[in-house]
Design a protein around this motif. Sequence first.
Motif, PDB file in Angstrom:
ATOM      1  N   CYS A   1      29.596  40.522  39.262  1.00 15.79           N
ATOM      2  CA  CYS A   1      28.187  40.195  39.025  1.00 15.79           C
ATOM      3  C   CYS A   1      27.485  39.661  40.267  1.00 15.79           C
ATOM      4  CB  CYS A   1      28.076  39.187  37.883  1.00 15.79           C
ATOM      5  SG  CYS A   1      28.543  39.872  36.281  1.00 15.79           S
ATOM      6  N   ALA A   2      28.177  38.968  41.141  1.00 15.26           N
ATOM      7  CA  ALA A   2      27.559  38.472  42.381  1.00 15.26           C
ATOM      8  C   ALA A   2      27.761  39.456  43.536  1.00 15.26           C
ATOM      9  CB  ALA A   2      28.120  37.102  42.759  1.00 15.26           C
ATOM     10  N   ARG A   3      28.172  40.681  43.214  1.00 16.18           N
ATOM     11  CA  ARG A   3      28.319  41.788  44.155  1.00 16.18           C
ATOM     12  C   ARG A   3      29.237  41.444  45.345  1.00 16.18           C
ATOM     13  NH1 ARG A   3      22.773  41.956  42.530  1.00 16.18           N
ATOM     14  NH2 ARG A   3      21.920  41.187  44.481  1.00 16.18           N
ATOM     15  N   PRO A   4      30.459  40.954  45.073  1.00 16.88           N
ATOM     16  CA  PRO A   4      31.359  40.564  46.164  1.00 16.88           C
ATOM     17  C   PRO A   4      31.876  41.749  46.974  1.00 16.88           C
ATOM     18  CG  PRO A   4      32.538  40.516  44.095  1.00 16.88           C
ATOM     19  CD  PRO A   4      31.098  40.750  43.751  1.00 16.88           C
ATOM     20  N   TYR A   5      31.849  42.938  46.369  1.00 17.04           N
ATOM     21  CA  TYR A   5      32.403  44.100  47.057  1.00 17.04           C
ATOM     22  C   TYR A   5      31.481  44.630  48.155  1.00 17.04           C
ATOM     23  CZ  TYR A   5      35.005  43.745  42.704  1.00 17.04           C
ATOM     24  OH  TYR A   5      35.737  43.270  41.644  1.00 17.04           O
TER      25      TYR A   5
END
Length: 647
Positions: free
Chosen positions: A502-506
């Motif tokens: 959800c916090a776009r770590p990728y």
Amino acid sequence: MVKSAPSPIASRKPSKVEGIKEKSNFLREPVATQILEDTTHFNEDAIQLLKFHGSYQQDNRDNRVKGQEKDYQFMLRTKNPAGFVPPQLYLALDKLADEYGNRTLRVTTRQGFQMHGILKKNLKLAIATIVKNLGSTLGACGDLNRNVMAPPAPFKNRPEYQYAWEYAQNIADLLSPQTGAYYEIWLDGEKAISAQESPEVKAARQRNGTGTIIHDSEEPIYGTHYMPRKFKVCVTVPGDNSVDLYSQDLTLVVMTNQQGELEGFNVFAGGGLGRTHNKEETFARLADEICYVAKDDVYDLVKAIVATQRDYGDRSDRRHARLKYLINDWGVDKFRAKVEEYFGKSVAPFKPLPEFKYQDFLGWQEQGDGKLFLGISVENGRVKDQGSFQLKTALREIVEQLNLPIRLTPHHNVIFYDIEPNQKQVVQEILNRCGIISDPNQIEPLVRYAMACPALPTCGLAITESERAIPGILEQIRALLDKNGLQNEHFVVRMTGCPNGCARPYMAELGFVGSAPESYQVWLGGSPAQTRLAQPYTEKLHHNDLESFLEPIFVYFKKSRQPGESFGDFCDRVGFDAIREFTATYEPETADIEPKAKTSQSPSRSRHRISLHDEIYEKLKAAATSQGQPMTNLVNEALKEYLQKLP
């Protein structure tokens, strides 16, 4: 060419959720019945449908007691196209959070608000209050189009930004559920006054002839089963990647002529970040360039892409149901050809674009019409009062006194806009009194560019901490950078408590993804502009081992970086094999722990060395490389275990 749409249910056995949607009478039951029952929670079928209405059933895991009922509560999420929050709505949300929530608001990474801690008995009142104050939660969650994002910058002298806002709103309207269930359940059938839809949107929703519309259905675009999974859309402008455009199912890029007039849109599709640990068939994926579409055809093209995913997306395996998997399985050419069938004609080639860059729009800025806007950093998106830090009070007072509109940002910050120059002092005085920094240059850069999801204790998917853990993690990273002569360095750090992303770590330069209690998968090599996927470097790092894990990587970065090279670009350029080789042989200097002779000179720093047979050394090196750990760590662990067994 007229095309009849295939059945939305695939030939394989559909998942359980497909059956729940089919039996729900367009999202009505069993939610409508169970909201009237004097219970603390809903059953599993109702929980799935509740998401479409904008709510997740959760329980506070901090309060779990064996043998007792869970501490059930509900998260409500608002839908705010392009992040728009009118003053009236903000004040209503602020009051609801105090009276029925946990006294905080959470700005999401999709430009909406979340409110946590609402009890079932107060859920109807909360949703009704939001709708009556010019807001909505319909479609903020569930298997349909989610909140449509757009750059939050209110540049009134740059027409492309205004077009992005306009079309984000229109596409949100086009793809909004048409079922009457939402208003029947939460407002007893009373449809609240809302902004008028564009006539072009109304016409586009009904226009058919190519299979995009399901006739005689309460949901002409979605049909009985809605989408296979969530569907995420954004609209941006050339060069502006404040929206993480490559992570979206569908991205439209505004294309204007030299006079600033809208001509059409470049179209990306197939991005998505959610994945599952140890399931190689799930993966993060960047969106592909698909085509260009003229402005008059944009709604029909959006419908064609939605219909392709609606009818061909995987409805048997929810882990394989997003548009990214359909495009990955088919390839872009086959996908484009199928979209053209629904579109009714060929699409035009994608047009050249400038390089995309990330912006956060913080601080005081001119908006181009004589007025100002102010971007305020909200750490981890949490709007709260804590000690001398009174952010929630500050935002409320600004809205109450000046009636300013808000745009929420994709980086979970807040922008006030349409500020008259003579109002600047009033705003600044409130911020100063409440301990809020308005100058982004005074914010620790690691904190400014970091994001974390809420995770524990409320998110049911969380494996470990995120929002509560990242402040300490960032402090350790800053201390390590300072220790190793990298005082001026910062990079994009993102953390999630589970692999859903959800916090776009990728997309981060350094990403932490919860993999076990107190442990994280570590991703490296995303770009500062969030235009390149990071890659998994190690599967499980306990938070206590963070410093020993990162220090050799930072030392290698310092020794081998190119001039001006960012940390993410460095990791991507040199590759993981080189990083592992350096860290495997890295030996930090350690202080001499033997008694020191009295001398006027400073004690020297020494390393404790032992000799290994060549065969043992090579095996140790190989093991350290495969595990991404320094050889010293493995030796210490092995000797410690051996010595504990001695009598």
